[in-house]
Design a protein around this motif. Structure first.
Motif, short mmCIF file in Angstrom:
data_model
loop_
_atom_site.label_atom_id
_atom_site.label_comp_id
_atom_site.label_asym_id
_atom_site.label_seq_id
_atom_site.Cartn_x
_atom_site.Cartn_y
_atom_site.Cartn_z
N GLN A 12 0.83 -1.20 0.00
CA GLN A 12 0.00 0.00 0.00
C GLN A 12 0.87 1.26 0.00
OE1 GLN A 12 -2.43 0.44 3.47
NE2 GLN A 12 -3.82 1.88 2.49
N LEU A 13 1.94 1.25 0.79
CA LEU A 13 2.84 2.40 0.83
C LEU A 13 3.57 2.59 -0.50
CD1 LEU A 13 4.34 2.04 4.42
CD2 LEU A 13 2.73 3.77 3.60
N GLN A 14 3.96 1.49 -1.13
CA GLN A 14 4.60 1.59 -2.44
C GLN A 14 3.65 2.15 -3.48
OE1 GLN A 14 6.13 -2.31 -3.24
NE2 GLN A 14 8.09 -1.88 -2.25
N MET B 80 3.34 5.85 -2.86
CA MET B 80 4.55 6.55 -3.29
C MET B 80 4.59 6.66 -4.81
SD MET B 80 8.52 5.78 -2.34
CE MET B 80 8.72 4.42 -3.47
N ALA B 81 4.21 5.60 -5.50
CA ALA B 81 4.21 5.63 -6.96
C ALA B 81 3.20 6.64 -7.50
CB ALA B 81 3.91 4.25 -7.52
N THR B 82 2.03 6.70 -6.90
CA THR B 82 1.03 7.67 -7.36
C THR B 82 1.47 9.09 -7.06
OG1 THR B 82 -0.22 7.38 -5.33
CG2 THR B 82 -0.92 6.08 -7.23
N HIS C 165 9.11 12.50 -15.38
CA HIS C 165 10.22 11.85 -14.67
C HIS C 165 9.83 10.43 -14.24
CE1 HIS C 165 13.93 11.61 -12.44
NE2 HIS C 165 13.28 11.31 -11.33
N ALA C 166 8.57 10.23 -13.86
CA ALA C 166 8.12 8.91 -13.45
C ALA C 166 8.14 7.94 -14.63
CB ALA C 166 6.72 8.99 -12.85
N ALA C 167 7.81 8.42 -15.81
CA ALA C 167 7.83 7.56 -16.98
C ALA C 167 9.26 7.21 -17.38
CB ALA C 167 7.12 8.24 -18.14
#
Length: 97
Positions: A52-54, A57-59, A68-70
Motif C-alpha cells: 500500500q505504501l509503495q 509513493m508511486a502515485t 520523470h516517473a515515466a
C-alpha cells in the motif's frame, strides 16, 4: 527383602504416564501452531502495508512529475541483437560448444 508390585497397577501407572505425556505434547503443539498462525497473519499484514505504501509513493511520484516517473520505468535489454548479420568467426561460441 521382596518387593511385590501388582502387574495391573504397573500397567495403569505406565498408561497414565503415557496419557499425561501425550496430553502435554498435544497442548504444546497446539500452542505453537497458534503462534505460527499469528505470525503468518502479522507477516501478511506487514506485506499488505508495504504494498500500500509503495502504491501511494508511486502515485505521488507520478502526480508530482509525470515525465520523470515515466523515465524511471525498467528498461529491458535484449540478449541477442536482431540486426547483426556478422559472420560467426568463433568469438560468439557458447560455453558448452
Amino acid at each position: 527383602m521382596q518387593i511385590t508390585v501388582h502387574l495391573g497397577l504397573l500397567a495403569l501407572v505406565m498408561l497414565c504416564a503415557f496419557g499425561a505425556g501425550l496430553l502435554f505434547r498435544f497442548l504444546q503443539v497446539r500452542s505453537l501452531s497458534r503462534q505460527i498462525l499469528e505470525l503468518e497473519r502479522e507477516k501478511m499484514h506487514d506485506h499488505a502495508e508495504i504494498l500500500q505504501l509503495q502504491k501511494q509513493m508511486a502515485t505521488l511520484m507520478q502526480e508530482q512529475n509525470p515525465d520523470h516517473a515515466a523515465a524511471q520505468t525498467t528498461r529491458i535489454v535484449p540478449l541477442k541483437d536482431k540486426g547483426t548479420d556478422q559472420p560467426n568467426n568463433g568469438n560468439h561460441k557458447r560455453a558448452s560448444q
